[in-house]
Enzyme design. Structure first.
Site, PDB file in Angstrom:
ATOM      1  N   GLU A  93      -1.761  20.986  35.199  1.00 39.78           N
ATOM      2  CA  GLU A  93      -1.988  20.236  36.440  1.00 39.78           C
ATOM      3  C   GLU A  93      -1.149  20.769  37.604  1.00 39.78           C
ATOM      4  O   GLU A  93      -1.394  20.400  38.744  1.00 39.78           O
ATOM      5  CB  GLU A  93      -1.736  18.734  36.205  1.00 39.78           C
ATOM      6  CG  GLU A  93      -0.265  18.286  36.174  1.00 39.78           C
ATOM      7  CD  GLU A  93       0.460  18.593  34.857  1.00 39.78           C
ATOM      8  OE1 GLU A  93      -0.049  19.392  34.050  1.00 39.78           O
ATOM      9  OE2 GLU A  93       1.564  18.034  34.656  1.00 39.78           O
ATOM     10  N   CYS A 114       2.743  18.123  27.654  1.00 42.39           N
ATOM     11  CA  CYS A 114       4.218  18.103  27.587  1.00 42.39           C
ATOM     12  C   CYS A 114       4.720  16.791  26.964  1.00 42.39           C
ATOM     13  O   CYS A 114       4.752  16.671  25.751  1.00 42.39           O
ATOM     14  CB  CYS A 114       4.794  18.368  28.977  1.00 42.39           C
ATOM     15  SG  CYS A 114       6.552  18.743  28.939  1.00 42.39           S
ATOM     16  N   HIS A 116       2.159  22.792  31.756  1.00 40.65           N
ATOM     17  CA  HIS A 116       1.565  21.868  32.740  1.00 40.65           C
ATOM     18  C   HIS A 116       0.393  22.483  33.506  1.00 40.65           C
ATOM     19  O   HIS A 116       0.597  23.010  34.598  1.00 40.65           O
ATOM     20  CB  HIS A 116       2.622  21.441  33.754  1.00 40.65           C
ATOM     21  CG  HIS A 116       3.687  20.571  33.168  1.00 40.65           C
ATOM     22  ND1 HIS A 116       3.523  19.220  32.990  1.00 40.65           N
ATOM     23  CD2 HIS A 116       4.920  20.867  32.696  1.00 40.65           C
ATOM     24  CE1 HIS A 116       4.616  18.719  32.448  1.00 40.65           C
ATOM     25  NE2 HIS A 116       5.483  19.697  32.264  1.00 40.65           N
TER      26      HIS A 116
END
Lengths: 210, 321
Positions: free
Chosen positions: A186, A87, A184
């Site tokens: 994560e 990002c 994302h």
């Protein structure tokens, strides 16, 4: 002991989530590795890979000039160290940056990945979204994409390989030692992209040990 | 992965939307809390004009919070403080690339609806404005836009999270330039968390359920929070922060980031101070950089602070139910 060393650029953003995902990945791959927060220049020479986490790209870029971090990391990436930009990380790595509303921005960036990105491409926070996505790694992988005020890749250079698209928007790319996503990984349980990245770092590590 | 502790099933704020060509899902707990996670280790600055928003963005702020008046002016003006003009919010959204937040009054569902329609990135249900409902906070699960709420203790934070807050800020005393209350409340949250963990470690469920009843939150939320050992959402410090050293100290107490209200634009060196506070927040663990940041400001330019004991109005006490 011989281990690989992954750094997370720790200026601003979701650093901790990336540390946890990387550690989980080491465990799953039975890989001996360490994760370090990088917020000064003392550790850079030892790195086998760098993750640039999500956050505000303008903030991360501005504060990364302290200790000349950006320039030093740029040199290391130019010498072949694998880097994974998420990002804000994608924005930082890109050569050309626009903003959906404001147009061309003059923000500081690394100028490495030959793409044009549009910041806030899908709109503001209310338009942040989740969607099932497919990524072409060693094979086609299905996973969940979390897009938070995400950028999209609007143009790519000839060296750049598309890893994933969502409704015609380019959302993940690779250019040699650089991978970058507008979503994302994560924030999900799926660490498939981390596994892919760690394997790049392992190869780099093996080559630099000779 | 981020914690979903305290969430509910099928909240109304989760909606399907068409983005570009296809259907996607918006307003999930991961997206709302995830947005706050992207702000971590950053500074959010109160602004009242486009000019101030530019200074904030250039200084490295991760977001701006739009108000009609800065908290210290709200304090001076008295009367009723309401949400900012839509016109100003729009102007600021059209000029900066970083997220734009705005405040609504505690419990004022329709100021919140107006802000959601305006398309701000986050809504602050804030005690700086005059409360509209003294018995209820907004049921924030009905909104696609994430909310931030203030707290003075763990129980207050968990009540707000169960109402749908995606981010917490420990309350200070706004508009005073005095950091004492911000420090008191992060310490209180940390003590509460330490006690909660030792209660959980005792293995006696009766102790936990009794605490949940005291806190007026569910057993499940309390138990998961004990397991996490921290608040289940991102927590920033707020209220009275006016120097780089203030910001670094609060970061060292475990805050995920900093809100600065009057501290910047009520000083005479706003531009330098804005960057200095960002620098100290980023490198709070690096004494050289904190000193360098503090050296960028001049104490003679700091806003005049107020002694909390002499205040007639304590905003922090609003909306603690």
């Amino acid at each position: 002991m011989d281990h690989i060393n992954i750094g997370i650029l720790s200026i601003q953003g979701d650093v901790e989530e990336n540390i946890l995902a990387t550690r989980y990945c080491f465990k799953k791959l039975s890989c001996v590795g360490v994760v370090n927060e990088i917020n000064n220049d003392t550790q850079i020479s030892k790195l086998d890979g760098l993750i640039i986490p999500g956050g505000e790209s303008t903030t991360i870029a501005k504060l990364s000039t302290v200790y000349q971090l950006l320039k030093k990391l740029q040199n290391k990436i130019n010498c072949g160290m694998p880097v994974f930009g998420i990002c804000a990380g994608l924005i930082l790595l890109s050569k050309h940056i626009n903003d959906k509303k404001i147009g061309q921005t003059n923000q500081i960036h690394m100028d490495l990945l030959d793409v044009e990105v549009e910041r806030n491409h899908f709109g503001r926070q209310q338009n942040s979204f989740e969607s099932d996505i497919e990524i072409m790694l060693h094979k086609m992988i299905k996973t969940k994409g979390i897009f938070i005020r995400s950028p999209s890749i609007t143009k790519i250079g000839t060296n750049v390989q598309i890893l994933s698209k969502l409704y015609d928007n380019i959302i993940a790319v690779r250019q040699n030692n650089i991978i970058a996503t507008s979503f994302h990984p994560e924030l999900t349980r799926d660490i498939v992209l981390y596994e892919y990245f760690i394997s790049m770092a392992q190869k780099y590590h093996a080559n630099t040990q000779i | 992965m981020i914690s979903l502790c305290g969430d509910i099933t099928n909240p109304k704020g989760v909606i399907k939307r068409k983005i570009n060509l296809g259907d996607v899902v918006c307003g999930t707990t991961t997206l709302k809390r995830g947005f706050a996670h992207m702000l971590k280790n950053g500074v959010i600055m109160d602004v009242t004009s486009v000019e101030q928003a530019h200074i904030a963005e250039d200084a490295g702020a991760v977001a701006v919070m739009v108000l009609d008046k800065l908290p210290s002016d709200v304090r001076k003006a008295g009367g009723v403080a309401r949400t900012a003009s839509i016109k100003i919010i729009n102007e600021i959204m059209n000029t900066v690339t970083i997220p734009v937040m705005a405040k609504c009054r505690i419990g004022h569902v329709y100021e919140a609806h107006v802000l959601e329609k305006t398309n701000v990135d986050m809504i602050d249900e804030s005690e700086v404005l005059t409360p509209a409902d003294e018995n209820h906070h907004i049921w924030k699960w009905n909104f696609t836009t994430p909310f931030v709420n203030g707290c003075r203790s763990l129980s207050e934070a968990l009540r707000r999270i169960e109402e749908g807050a995606s981010m917490i800020r420990t309350k200070g005393e706004p508009g005073t330039g005095n950091v004492v209350e911000a420090i008191r409340h992060i310490n209180k949250v940390n003590y509460d968390l330490a006690i909660l963990q030792s209660m959980k470690n005792s293995g006696n469920e009766h102790i936990l359920i009794n605490l949940a009843r005291d806190f007026r939150v569910s057993y499940s939320t309390l138990e998961k929070t004990a397991h996490l050992g921290r608040l289940p959402v991102v927590n920033f410090a707020a209220g009275g922060i006016s120097t780089p050293a203030d910001a670094a100290y609060l970061m060292s107490l475990g805050c995920d980031g900093i809100f600065v209200g009057s501290g910047i634009f009520k000083s005479s060196d706003a531009k330098e101070r804005a960057y200095a506070i960002v620098l100290a927040t980023t490198f709070w663990n690096d004494p050289d950089k904190v000193q360098e940041a503090q050296n960028l400001i001049d104490e003679k330019e700091s806003m005049i602070g107020l002694d909390i004991k002499e205040l007639e109005l304590q905003m922090q006490k609003r909306g603690s139910n």
